[in-house]
Each structure stands twice: as structure tokens, then as C-alpha cells.
Design an enzyme around this catalytic site. Structure first.
Site, PDB file in Angstrom:
ATOM      1  N   GLU A  22       0.790  -1.264  -0.121  1.00 33.72           N
ATOM      2  CA  GLU A  22      -0.112  -0.150   0.025  1.00 33.72           C
ATOM      3  C   GLU A  22       0.680   1.130  -0.011  1.00 33.72           C
ATOM      4  O   GLU A  22       1.646   1.323   0.706  1.00 33.72           O
ATOM      5  CB  GLU A  22      -0.801   0.000   1.261  1.00 33.72           C
ATOM      6  CG  GLU A  22      -1.715   1.157   1.422  1.00 33.72           C
ATOM      7  CD  GLU A  22      -2.484   1.369   2.769  1.00 33.72           C
ATOM      8  OE1 GLU A  22      -2.523   0.390   3.545  1.00 33.72           O
ATOM      9  OE2 GLU A  22      -3.178   2.280   3.123  1.00 33.72           O
TER      10      GLU A  22
ATOM     11  N   ASP B  85      -1.468  -1.159   5.589  1.00 30.50           N
ATOM     12  CA  ASP B  85      -1.110  -0.492   6.849  1.00 30.50           C
ATOM     13  C   ASP B  85      -2.235  -0.917   8.007  1.00 30.50           C
ATOM     14  O   ASP B  85      -3.346  -1.561   7.643  1.00 30.50           O
ATOM     15  CB  ASP B  85      -1.606   1.279   6.573  1.00 30.50           C
ATOM     16  CG  ASP B  85      -0.372   1.912   6.077  1.00 30.50           C
ATOM     17  OD1 ASP B  85       0.845   1.217   6.006  1.00 30.50           O
ATOM     18  OD2 ASP B  85      -0.674   3.094   5.492  1.00 30.50           O
TER      19      ASP B  85
ATOM     20  N   ASP C  41      -4.503   0.169   9.579  1.00 33.57           N
ATOM     21  CA  ASP C  41      -5.427   0.974  10.156  1.00 33.57           C
ATOM     22  C   ASP C  41      -6.816   0.823   9.206  1.00 33.57           C
ATOM     23  O   ASP C  41      -6.818  -0.236   8.392  1.00 33.57           O
ATOM     24  CB  ASP C  41      -5.148   2.433   9.838  1.00 33.57           C
ATOM     25  CG  ASP C  41      -4.668   2.699   8.400  1.00 33.57           C
ATOM     26  OD1 ASP C  41      -4.906   1.986   7.448  1.00 33.57           O
ATOM     27  OD2 ASP C  41      -3.833   3.859   8.205  1.00 33.57           O
TER      28      ASP C  41
ATOM     29  N   ASP D  19      -8.053   2.214   6.556  1.00 30.93           N
ATOM     30  CA  ASP D  19      -7.721   2.121   4.883  1.00 30.93           C
ATOM     31  C   ASP D  19      -7.091   0.922   4.628  1.00 30.93           C
ATOM     32  O   ASP D  19      -7.362   0.401   3.541  1.00 30.93           O
ATOM     33  CB  ASP D  19      -6.741   3.362   4.572  1.00 30.93           C
ATOM     34  CG  ASP D  19      -7.900   4.556   4.080  1.00 30.93           C
ATOM     35  OD1 ASP D  19      -9.006   4.429   3.815  1.00 30.93           O
ATOM     36  OD2 ASP D  19      -7.149   5.549   3.757  1.00 30.93           O
TER      37      ASP D  19
END
Ligand code: 1YM
Length: 650
Positions: free
Chosen positions: A437, A510, A512, A514
Site C-alpha cells: 500500500e 497499513d 488502519d 484504510d
């Protein structure tokens, strides 16, 4: 079917100690899968008794001491004395391994090949096992143990420590088996309520009318499930389509027999662009498909083409509809029963018996045609044919568009330039592709990797959500095209796993929301368009650390909050904690050390034990109905733990 049990039919092969020497040979592994396999062995016997028409209820209880009990209200395992073994039949069942699964197939109906290794294996791998049989007005009981023998210097497996005792009288009949898996064999003796309830629900769908009750006595709340579906696989299809938009009302249902192969099939179409076909043989999921699925597909194609012509949807000059057109948006459950099943494929979940192909094709052609001719599904059939014709037109258009783009910029090469950092080694069995990412993390990964076998593909934007998209739209997405080109396999109908350039495809995003979204989008794409990559175990999720803990030169990484606490406790005072918000915060060396180095990293292999649940989950998370998604997320709202993938059977 009601032929009396004949003790002479029992084939005796070998002793239980062999099972403890090589548990993997009998139950696959000594991890959670193997542990639950023990339970399935016993459950299978109870379900067999039900599908032969003798039991109507199966009860599974997880007990506080870690043991588990399975009960049915069938005939009870025979207790009469075996001719040559000179012990009761039930003792033979629990102490002797049998060839090809259970007993002689003449008197013991459909038994699954893989699951059929039997009750004796469960006994051999348990600390203790207790059986209670209600039969002929009496209650019989016997206990077995696996105990260390000082003189012999080894554990004796599954030894009867009591005779078959009569402990009471009753008017009921049935079998109850309780056992404690041996912690000297299994990594962790901990039955999982979710795993068990999913499988029991599936078995309830596959055996209509059977009541299956599960209780987890270790828990105080939400510790009970009851499954019973009078509609069987029709209810199964309804359940699978619950969060999808169906395009016709009636679920098509057919059943039939050909050459001693029995089939039940339920079908309903939704507005989606993919196919969701779930097949079973003798209640065992065949995730990789096989002969029965092939037969189903060709039968379906023939019947729909015939009626498309008869009803004048196809004119004389029109080409036939292709199978993929007819299967666009289909949800189908196929459940067959046959003897001597053979499994093949990477994960041994593909039915190999060639005779199943023509049998199922014949049944589909006969029974579906009959249902259509008796006007059972008039409106449904018209809607399905219209949808298929639309799909074929789109396919033709997409093919023309693809040919044009292929000439201009080949899918296999041009779009890759500048994005993929390939590895130098040419051994696809060793090579790994990291899909990373963001450009900055991509840059670190590129510098930190071992370039001999690790390739890096950074993703700039979010890839397209492949759920609810047609293949032509999916192919128009830049990020997706790049991934397809890098993998080398092609997609959909053209998918060819032997062309795969990388043995491991590792998604690195990541920790998180997203990151979780990107991961879910990629998994959805792989699941819908390159399913074999997932079923064959090529897809992994990389796990970057969440924290860096430093004290002077002493540096540690923690992958969870719990690990952080442990490390902090060990370090005492004076440490600093850095929370990584994204992969981009790590320099190349750190990224290599924590996430990419095969000798140190944490990666999770994505597997599908339960394709039906995975399909349902993807629909919930990525489909277009908002309310089920909102409900799911508020129930399971922790993105960092990647529990979505746990749910997929990771
Ligand atoms: C909780 C587990 O094992 N139920 C069960 C097993 C058997 C029978 C009934 C049974 C089968 C037959 C005749 C037959 C088994 N019997 C044998 C064997 N529940 C559970 N319920 N009578 C009873 O197949 O003819 C193996 S399993 F071989 F002894 F007949």
C-alpha cells in the site's frame, strides 16, 4: 437399507498405537484443524445414522473440562458380541481401524472418504473416551483411556478400562460419545464454538429436517444454537442470498438418481456478475469442485440453451449461450451422495470420480427439463434466460474491447513498466510478490527486500471493488490490470495457475481502516476472479509490527497490544514506545527485519475452509446493501485485528 448389522463384515487392520505415532496421516494435523477433525468423525457417524432415516436429532455439547459430547437418537451402535473378536460390536468400532473408512459398504451406507477414518482414531488420540448406548431397553456404558505404561515405556492408546456395562434401563435408543482430546498430541485442546456452529449449520442445511443442537457450557451467555431447516438446500440458497438482490422469486430445486448417484440441487440468480457454486459429496464440501460440478455446468448449459430456443429468445441464426453467460449471478448448492468417493486436487477437495460427471449432467437435463415443462418455474426461467442473453452480449462487447486494448497495450506486459520491481531469480516456486500500500512504503520495501526472490508492486490508489463489477469494468482498472499482469495467470475463465509467477502473494497494507479496506478489496478480487490462488494457499497477509519499543540500543517490535505489554514488563523502566501508523514510517532495514525477512516475519496464509461462509462475508462487506454491512461492522468492529480474515478461515 435396513439390513441388520453383521459383525462378520468388520475388517480389522491395525492397532491404535500407529495412530499416535503419526496423527497427521489420519487427521491431517495436530493443530486446530486436526482437533476439530476428531469431532467431525463422531458427528459424521451421528449424521449418517440420521441420513439413513434412524435419527432425527444430534446434540453437541462442549463441556467445562474441555471435553466434548455428541449424542444422537438413532438405533445405538450394536452391542452384540463380534464373531471373531469376541468383544461387543461397539468396542470393535472404537478400538479397530477399518479399511477405506468405516465398515463394509454393503451394510453401512454412504460414508465419506476423507472423514471415514473412524471412531477408533478419535479414541486413539483422546486422553479418555466414554460411550453410552441405549438399545434393546438397556443403557450400556464403556470407558477407554490412553495411559502411560511404565513397563512398556510408552502410552497405550484407547484401552478399554471397563467392560461394556449395563447401567440402567430405558425405552429410548441412541448413542452418546464424550471424549477429551489428548494434550500430549494436540497443540491446544480448545474447541472453537464458531468453527463448530458453522459446520453444524451447514450439516443442518444439507440434511433437511434434522435438528442439530449445540451448547457451549464453558460460556454463560450466547452459548446455544439450534439448527433445523425443513427446506434443506433450498433454505441454504436463501440464506446465501440473504444480502444479495435476487432477480426472480422461486428457488429452483431438483433431485434425482442415476447409476446409484443421488443429487439434490438448488439454484437462484442474483443481480451479481459472479458465480457462487457450492458443492458437497456425502456432506463433505468439495471446494475445488470436480466431476459433479462439471456435470452440473454442462447440464445447465444444455437445458437453458434448449429453452432459450424453444421460447424464441434465441433465433435460429444466433449462437448458443456460453456456460459462463448462463452462470452469471448464479447461487447454487449441489449435494450428491455416492459410494467409493475419490478426492484429488491441491487440497484434496476435488471430486475425482468421472462417473459423477455424466450422472449429474443426466439428472440436471432430465429433472430441470421436467420442472420447466410442467410450468413450475415459468417466470423464473424467462428472467434467467434474459439475464444470460444480456451477459452474452456484454461478453461479446468486452471481447471486442479487449482485443482492441490488447493490440495497443498488451495486458501481459506494457502496463507493468515502471511499477513492478521484479526479482532476479526465475524460480517461481520460491519467488514472492509483495503488493504494498502506497508509494513510500513501496520504496522502503524495494530497498529492504532480498531482490533475488522478492518482487515489489506498490499500489498508488485504491484498487476497484470487484464485487458488483463486470469483468470488463474490473479489467479497466489500472491497479487490477497491473496485478493481473504481474501474476501472469490471466483471470476468470482464462485463469491458469501453472503460469503463476510467484508462489507467495503477500498483501502488505497499513494497520488502519484504510489498510483493512485495501486488504478486503484485494481479497475480494482474488476470491471472485482467481479463486484457485486462494484455495491453493498462495495468498498471504503480511503483518507489520504495531509498535517499536526501544531502551538504549535494545530494540523490540510488538505485533499486538498484548505483546507490547509483555515486552514493556520485561524491559522495566526507561523505554520509549513508537506506534507505527503506517508502513511508510519504517525505513528499509526495519521493514525487512520486521515484515519481509522469511526467518523473522509474521505472515498469515489465507485459506478457505468454508467457501459458503466466505462468500457470504464478502457479500456483506463488499456488496451494495448497507444495512447488513453496518450491522456486521458494529458487531466486529476491530480492523486492526484483521478479524475479517479470521472469519474467512485464515
Ligand atoms: C454420537 C455418534 O456413532 N451413532 C451410530 C453409529 C452406528 C449406528 C447407529 C448403527 C449402524 C448400523 C446398525 C449399520 C454405527 N454402527 C457401526 C457398526 N453416533 C453414532 N448410530 N446399527 C447401528 O450401519 O448397520 C458403526 S457406526 F459398524 F457397528 F455397525
Amino acid at each position: 437399507m435396513d439390513r441388520a448389522y453383521d459383525a462378520k463384515d468388520i475388517h480389522v487392520l491395525e492397532g491404535l498405537e500407529a495412530v499416535r505415532m503419526r496423527p497427521g496421516m489420519y487427521i491431517g494435523s495436530t493443530g486446530p484443524r486436526g482437533l476439530h477433525h476428531l469431532l467431525w468423525e463422531i458427528v459424521d457417524n451421528a449424521i449418517d445414522e440420521a441420513s439413513n432415516g434412524f435419527a432425527s436429532r444430534v446434540e453437541v455439547t462442549i463441556l467445562k473440562d474441555g471435553s466434548i459430547r455428541v449424542e444422537d437418537d438413532g438405533r445405538g451402535i450394536p452391542v452384540d458380541i463380534h464373531d471373531t473378536m469376541k468383544v461387543p460390536g461397539v468396542q470393535v468400532v472404537f478400538t479397530q481401524l477399518h479399511a477405506g473408512g468405516k465398515f463394509n459398504s454393503d451394510n453401512y451406507s454412504y460414508s465419506g472418504g476423507l472423514h471415514g477414518v473412524g471412531a477408533a482414531v478419535v479414541n486413539a488420540l483422546s486422553r479418555w473416551l466414554e460411550i453410552e448406548v441405549k438399545r434393546d431397553g438397556r443403557i450400556y456404558r464403556q470407558r477407554y483411556e490412553s495411559r502411560y505404561d511404565e513397563k512398556k515405556g510408552k502410552v497405550l492408546a484407547g484401552v478399554p478400562v471397563t467392560g461394556l456395562e449395563i447401567v440402567g434401563s430405558t425405552k429410548k435408543t441412541g448413542t452418546s460419545v464424550r471424549f477429551l482430546p489428548d494434550d500430549r498430541i494436540f497443540d491446544d485442546v480448545n474447541f472453537n464454538m464458531e468453527t463448530i456452529s458453522k459446520r453444524l449449520r451447514e450439516l443442518a442445511f444439507l440434511n433437511s429436517g434434522l435438528v442439530i443442537h449445540l451448547v457451549d457450557e464453558r460460556k454463560e451467555e450466547d452459548n446455544e444454537r439450534t439448527y433445523c431447516y425443513d427446506g434443506g438446500i433450498v433454505d441454504f440458497v436463501e440464506f446465501l442470498n440473504e444480502d444479495k438482490t435476487c432477480i426472480h422469486d422461486n428457488i429452483l430445486y431438483i433431485e434425482g438418481e442415476h447409476d446409484e448417484i443421488y443429487a439434490k440441487i438448488a439454484i437462484q440468480y442474483t443481480d451479481s456478475y459472479t458465480e457462487s457454486i457450492f458443492s458437497y459429496v456425502n456432506n463433505i464440501p468439495t471446494t475445488e469442485g470436480g466431476a459433479h460440478e462439471t456435470g452440473f455446468k454442462s447440464g445447465l448449459t444444455k437445458v437453458f440453451n434448449e429453452y432459450a430456443r424453444r421460447l424464441n429468445f434465441l433465433k435460429e441464426r444466433d449462437d448458443n449461450l456460453m456456460g459462463e453467460d448462463i452462470r452469471e449471478g448464479i447461487t447454487a448448492v449441489i449435494s450428491i451422495n455416492m459410494q467409493d468417493i475419490q478426492f484429488e486436487g491441491q487440497t484434496k477437495t476435488k471430486l475425482g470420480n468421472v462417473e459423477a460427471r455424466s450422472a449429474i449432467e443426466t439428472i440436471v437435463m432430465k429433472e430441470l427439463s421436467y420442472a420447466i415443462e410442467t410450468n413450475k418455474y415459468d417466470h423464473d426461467i424467462k428472467v434467467i434466460i434474459e439475464k444470460s442473453i444480456k451477459a452474452s452480449k456484454v461478453r461479446e462487447a468486452a471481447k471486442r474491447a479487449k482485443e482492441v486494448t490488447r493490440k495497443k497495450n498488451s495486458l501481459e506486459g506494457a502496463s507493468l513498466v515502471g511499477k513492478l520491481s521484479s526479482c532476479t531469480g526465475r524460480n517461481a516456486k520460491r519467488n514472492e510478490l509483495f503488493i504494498v500500500e502506497g508509494d513510500s512504503a513501496g520504496g522502503s520495501a524495494k530497498q529492504g527486500r532480498d531482490r533475488r526472490f522478492q518482487a515489489i508492486l506498490p499500489l498508488r490508489g485504491k484498487p476497484l471493488n470487484a464485487e458488483k463489477k463486470r469483468i470488463d469494468q474490473v479489467l479497466a482498472n489500472e491497479e487490477i490490470r497491473t496485478i493481473i499482469a504481474a501474476l501472469g495467470t490471466g483471470i476468470g475463465e482464462d485463469f491458469n495457475i501453472s503460469k503463476l509467477n510467484y508462489n507467495r502473494v503477500i498483501i502488505l497494507s497499513d494497520a488502519d481502516q484504510d489498510g483493512a479496506h485495501i486488504r478486503a478489496i484485494l481479497l475480494t478480487f482474488f476470491f471472485r476472479y482467481m479463486k484457485d490462488l486462494v484455495t491453493n494457499g498462495h495468498i498471504y497477509i503480511g503483518m507489520p509490527p504495531l509498535y517499536k519499543i526501544a531502551k538504549g540500543k535494545n530494540i523490540h517490535y510488538a505485533y499486538s497490544d498484548e505483546e507490547l505489554r509483555r515486552i514493556a514488563d520485561r524491559m522495566g523502566k526507561g523505554y520509549t514506545v513508537q506506534r507505527y501508523k503506517g508502513l511508510g514510517e519504517m525505513n528499509p532495514e526495519q521493514l525487512w527485519e520486521t515484515t519481509m525477512d522469511p526467518s523473522k516475519r509474521n505472515i498469515i496464509q489465507v485459506t478457505i475452509d468454508d467457501a459458503a461462509s466466505a462468500d457470504k462475508l464478502i457479500t456483506t462487506l463488499m456488496g451494495d446493501k448497507v444495512e447488513p454491512r453496518r450491522q456486521y461492522i458494529s458487531l466486529h468492529a476491530n480492523f486492526n485485528k484483521s478479524d475479517t480474515f479470521q472469519e474467512m478461515g485464515v
